[in-house]
Write a protein that holds these residues in place. Structure first.
Motif, short mmCIF file in Angstrom:
data_model
loop_
_atom_site.label_atom_id
_atom_site.label_comp_id
_atom_site.label_asym_id
_atom_site.label_seq_id
_atom_site.Cartn_x
_atom_site.Cartn_y
_atom_site.Cartn_z
N MET A 61 -1.58 -4.52 -12.64
CA MET A 61 -0.59 -4.70 -11.57
C MET A 61 0.38 -3.52 -11.52
N ASN A 62 0.86 -3.12 -12.68
CA ASN A 62 1.79 -1.98 -12.72
C ASN A 62 1.10 -0.70 -12.25
N ALA A 66 2.67 -2.59 -8.29
CA ALA A 66 3.43 -3.84 -8.20
C ALA A 66 4.51 -3.86 -9.28
N GLN A 67 5.57 -4.63 -9.04
CA GLN A 67 6.67 -4.72 -9.98
C GLN A 67 6.86 -6.18 -10.40
N GLU A 68 7.16 -6.36 -11.70
CA GLU A 68 7.24 -7.72 -12.23
C GLU A 68 8.62 -8.32 -12.02
N VAL A 69 8.64 -9.58 -11.64
CA VAL A 69 9.87 -10.37 -11.50
C VAL A 69 9.65 -11.70 -12.21
N ILE A 70 10.70 -12.47 -12.35
CA ILE A 70 10.61 -13.86 -12.81
C ILE A 70 11.38 -14.71 -11.81
N LEU A 71 10.69 -15.64 -11.19
CA LEU A 71 11.28 -16.48 -10.16
C LEU A 71 11.47 -17.91 -10.69
N GLY A 169 -0.42 -1.56 7.07
CA GLY A 169 0.12 -1.51 5.72
C GLY A 169 -0.32 -2.70 4.89
N ALA A 170 -0.36 -3.89 5.52
CA ALA A 170 -0.79 -5.09 4.81
C ALA A 170 -2.25 -4.97 4.38
N GLU A 171 -3.07 -4.33 5.20
CA GLU A 171 -4.47 -4.11 4.85
C GLU A 171 -4.57 -3.18 3.64
N ASP A 172 -3.73 -2.16 3.60
CA ASP A 172 -3.72 -1.27 2.44
C ASP A 172 -3.33 -2.02 1.17
N SER A 173 -2.30 -2.86 1.27
CA SER A 173 -1.86 -3.65 0.11
C SER A 173 -2.97 -4.58 -0.36
N TYR A 174 -3.65 -5.19 0.59
CA TYR A 174 -4.75 -6.11 0.25
C TYR A 174 -5.85 -5.37 -0.49
N ARG A 175 -6.22 -4.19 0.01
CA ARG A 175 -7.27 -3.40 -0.64
C ARG A 175 -6.86 -2.98 -2.06
N GLN A 176 -5.59 -2.61 -2.22
CA GLN A 176 -5.12 -2.21 -3.54
C GLN A 176 -5.18 -3.38 -4.52
N MET A 177 -4.79 -4.57 -4.06
CA MET A 177 -4.82 -5.74 -4.94
C MET A 177 -6.26 -6.17 -5.21
N PHE A 178 -7.11 -6.06 -4.22
CA PHE A 178 -8.53 -6.39 -4.42
C PHE A 178 -9.12 -5.47 -5.50
N ALA A 179 -8.81 -4.19 -5.41
CA ALA A 179 -9.31 -3.24 -6.40
C ALA A 179 -8.72 -3.52 -7.78
N ALA A 180 -7.44 -3.88 -7.83
CA ALA A 180 -6.80 -4.19 -9.12
C ALA A 180 -7.43 -5.42 -9.75
#
Length: 576
Positions: A61-62, A66-71, A169-180
């Protein structure tokens, strides 16, 4: 770690409550213990595998930005009411009141919380994109918790959320997460497939599930051996068409008595026809009222597709009394002719001629029916369940069937939550626009359990190296501190630790057979056996858990051999 100092209570017998192999072996290997239905404590051995999974997730993720949070797990009802999910989520949502009588829930997921956070912080397109994730305990009041960590009421989950200025931009984010996600499960050493999936209660326009392949998997997967197409059973697209004689003439409709015959098997046998000539009429109750769904006699309705086509969140088969009120006939004799409710039909029925359907009259069916001539043409859609062996919708190759366990899910949410909760920003022209979101989840404990479902034998767990609680277990057959056997084992243990190898030394005063059984049960990838007979030749034995072949190596070469084994395993798993 010394075995004698570790809290590692193994069990000889299979726990009666454990239904699947991962549940059985995690209990027997001393990894988990049940507190209540669907709620488990993780013991030290289980925590070690859990933390390894979390480390892989964090690193990838890093790496992907992506950046880690605690919710907060405790979430106010107002946020869920704002998104419209307070009622829609159903009884799986743990609901509670505080001392001031305010409504809260224990979070099963965090779309509302993260959207509320971002909408109060992001004002301009210059602050986008943002991608945040957390690893946290979730809560779902499952109607039937089962299968250990596979379906629990409290469970660990990595959930992440992306916010972008536009669809591109959302498509780029999706592809990055899919690859991760692909890298995460590759690093875990698991055989898996990414498949097109239904978005379910999370919502959104499109999603992929990551499925660990296992014969015991709850979910069916259809995948093309030729191209990249793969989908779970709920999402698989129908490309099959019935092959009927195009020159077949239309015969006149007839009503025939079928006394006592109402199932597909009974009717087709009585009329001496194939089930592909029978059209089943299934009545469903929906929020908009009753609806009829038509499929062939040899096919099954895919209710997830029906929900998607009708744009609704729930449906149920109509009760017998409602069926009789609408059709005038008992269950088993319903047909589309004369119905005053909406009628939808699966597309594979389009080419059907001279077919059979219930007559809406007890003990009668209509035969030689034809669209438009005898039956008003319904609304068409892909509504049936696809089967293995049917053609791929992309290339036509027969689809293979697999069983799988869902361990990860990535969603394109669009503006579902940003619109409902008014999460907006100002673009370069000063115009207010809604953020476009994505959502990305991984079941942490579930992945560990799925690894066991995929990697086990009759003796216990066979861990992939990346998730194993220890990489090596040293088993001396004698443990007297003055014996050469134990002194050699202890020396190897110290050398392994100094070299950064995760090692467990079984220093218990137990018979060798008991130690060997426990080593196989907990599934450490490599066992190093030290015994007096071997030491007479200055030899120790290396036995990989996966293939159980024994390698005899000189004591002074043991560390080098173990390091080579670890390097080979890591390289081999990375190439899966």
């Amino acid at each position: 770690m010394l075995f004698s100092q570790m809290y590692l209570p193994t069990l000889r017998e299979k726990p009666a409550e454990a239904e699947v192999i991962s549940h059985q072996l995690m209990m027997r290997a001393g990894m988990i213990r049940k507190l209540s239905s669907g709620v488990y404590s993780f013991l030290p051995l289980g925590v070690r595998s859990l933390r390894k999974m979390e480390t892989i997730i964090r690193e990838e993720m890093n790496r992907a930005g992506a950046q880690e949070v605690i919710l907060p797990a405790l979430q106010p009802a107002e946020l869920w009411q704002e998104s419209g999910r307070w009622e829609k989520y159903g009884r799986e949502l743990f609901r509670l009141k505080d001392r001031h009588d305010h409504d809260y829930c224990l979070g099963p997921t965090h779309e509302e919380v993260i959207t509320d956070l971002i909408r109060h912080e992001i004002r301009s397109y210059r602050q986008l994109p943002v991608n945040l994730y957390q690893i946290q305990t979730k809560f779902r009041d499952e109607i039937r918790p089962r299968f250990g960590l596979m379906r629990g009421r409290e469970f660990g989950m990595k959930d992440g959320y992306s916010f972008d200025a536009d669809e591109s931009g959302a498509e780029d984010s999706y592809r990055q997460m899919f690859a991760a996600y692909t890298r995460i499960f590759e690093r875990c050493g698991l055989k898996f497939k990414s498949v097109e999936a239904d978005s379910g209660a999370i919502g959104g326009s499109f999603s992929h599930e990551f499925m660990v392949l296992a014969e015991t998997g709850e979910d069916a997967i259809l995948a093309c051996p030729r191209c990249s197409y793969a989908a779970n059973l709920e999402r698989a697209v129908s490309a099959w068409q019935a092959a009927f004689d195009p020159g077949e003439g239309l015969r006149p409709r007839q009503k025939v008595p079928t006394p006592g015959h109402k199932t597909v098997e009974e009717v087709t046998r009585f009329l001496a026809i194939g089930p592909d000539r029978l059209v089943k009429t299934l009545l469903y109750q929906t929020p908009a009222g009753p609806t009829a769904i038509l499929v062939r006699g040899d096919q099954e309705v895919n209710e997830t597709k029906v929900l998607r086509v009708l744009g609704i969140d729930e449906l149920a088969l109509a009760e017998d009394a409602l069926v009789e009120r609408i059709t005038g006939a008992p269950v088993g004799f319903a047909g589309a002719v004369g119905l005053s409710i909406p009628v939808w039909a699966d597309e594979t029925l389009k080419t059907l001629k001279n077919f059979v359907m219930g007559a809406n009259e007890a003990d009668h069916h209509l035969v030689d029916l034809n669209w438009e001539v005898d039956v008003p043409e319904p609304r068409w859609a892909d509504l049936r369940q696809v089967k293995g062996g049917e053609p791929c919708p992309r290339c036509g190759t027969p689809l293979d069937t697999f069983r799988g366990i869902e361990v990860g899910h990535v969603f394109k949410l669009g503006d579902k939550y940003s619109r409902a909760m008014k999460a907006a920003y100002l673009d370069a022209q000063g115009q207010e626009r809604l953020m476009i979101m994505g959502c990305y989840g991984i079941g942490v404990g579930r992945t560990v359990a799925a690894a066991i479902e995929q990697n086990h034998d009759g003796d216990g767990i066979v861990w992939p190296l990346a998730l194993a609680p220890f990489q090596v277990i040293i088993t001396p057959t004698e443990v007297e501190s003055a014996s050469e056997t134990f002194r050699t084992a202890r020396s190897l243990y110290d050398r392994f630790r100094a070299a950064g190898i995760e090692v467990l030394l079984d220093d218990r005063d137990e018979r060798p057979g008991i130690k060997f059984k426990d080593a196989d049960l907990i599934g450490i990838p490599l066992r190093v056996t030290v015994g007096p007979k071997g030491l007479k030749e200055n030899i120790v034995e290396l036995r990989p858990r996966a293939d159980k072949t024994v390698q005899r190596v000189p004591v002074e070469q043991c560390l080098e051999s173990v390091q080579a084994f670890i390097a080979r395993e890591m390289e081999a798993k990375a190439q899966l």
